[in-house]
Design an enzyme around this catalytic site. Sequence first.
Site, PDB file in Angstrom:
ATOM      1  N   LYS A 165      40.244  37.230  41.611  1.00 47.81           N
ATOM      2  CA  LYS A 165      38.935  36.784  41.132  1.00 47.81           C
ATOM      3  C   LYS A 165      38.273  35.875  42.171  1.00 47.81           C
ATOM      4  CE  LYS A 165      40.065  39.026  37.609  1.00 47.81           C
ATOM      5  NZ  LYS A 165      39.492  40.375  37.396  1.00 47.81           N
ATOM      6  N   LYS A 265      36.765  50.616  31.734  1.00 46.55           N
ATOM      7  CA  LYS A 265      37.367  49.745  30.733  1.00 46.55           C
ATOM      8  C   LYS A 265      37.263  50.457  29.387  1.00 46.55           C
ATOM      9  CE  LYS A 265      36.613  45.052  32.261  1.00 46.55           C
ATOM     10  NZ  LYS A 265      37.027  45.103  33.651  1.00 46.55           N
TER      11      LYS A 265
HETATM   12 MG    MG Z   1      36.619  43.563  37.013  1.00 48.90          MG
END
Ligand code: MG
Length: 368
Positions: A165, A265
């Site tokens: 991240k 997702k």
């Molecule tokens: Mg992502």
Amino acid sequence: MKIKHISVFQIDLPLEHPYWLAGGRLKFEVLDATLVKIETDGGWIGWGEGTPWGHTYVPAHGPGIRAGIETMAPFLIGLDPRQVLDVERAMDLALPGHLYAKSPIDMACWDIAGQVAGLPIADLMGGGSRTPQPIASSVGAKTIEETRAVMERYRARGYIAHSVKIGGDVERDIGRIRDVEALRKPNEIVLYDVNRGWTRQQALRVMRATEDLSVMFEQPAESLDDIAALSGKHAAPVSVDESLVTLQDAARIARDGLAEVFGIKLNRVGGLTKAARMRDIALAHGIDMFVMATGGSVLADTEALHLAATIPDANCHAVWACQDMLTVDIAAGRGPRNIKGHLHLPEDPGLGVHPDEDVLGDPVATYR
Ligand code: MG
């Protein structure tokens, strides 16, 4: 065969470690999971799961899944769960949008269809690869030193793929990328996930400053318009996940060349039925894929694994799985588990793993 009962369960899934999005923007400590049990008149039982990554990550709301199922359930009782397209249309008519509320129903229907056919879902969908899928870790951390420590924690568990991240601070991001790349092992897959954390100018500054490293970025800005505006101004491959919601998004990304990779997702896009179409758009346009659940237990991870298995090995980089981040296991070690950083497709018919109902407690709602 007809859907007779739909039971809905809720359970909190605490994260083992607090988790921050890029630059410490959002903190997550517990996931609100919805498990759905569909029972048919013939005694078949299918399970589905919808677990958003908290309420603040993307527009997907744990209690909203349960409310959505309450609205859709009267339109689903009596349908044949094996006819997943009929179930999909019924859900879309009963409740436009709210794709995240539909994915657990879709998953439970595929589970039943697979069990009845005697096939794992991936094989029922047309054929599943048995190549073990690398699990991508999720390296959420504030500082460069913490990123290093979290990656080591995953390496110790065998992980070779990492979603690191970044986002929010240009200089720190450049430093973090250079630090990770300096320590990256030859076989490791690293994706730098911005989670929408850059403005356009921030994106261009980091992407240009790291061009010598040839790294890949995920969701480098808020919207597809932003990502389109960056296109052609940098050399890095781009993955899009948070802005890949509908089939129209997938078509636009493919047509306009906005990304080289889809991060699909399953909960976000509404389940396997809808995700399979995105897979086909990707394959038709030379776009590779990461597949992920969004969050949740081994059930959600297993659903992602089934879709990943229907993608040619060369076009699927990794699955992202959440199971190693949780302190509660609703299936007592059953189902696909981390083996040297990989998940293996289950050979049992259907999904291949069901939860323990005594862990889930009583249903919060049953529709009949
Ligand atoms: Mg992502």
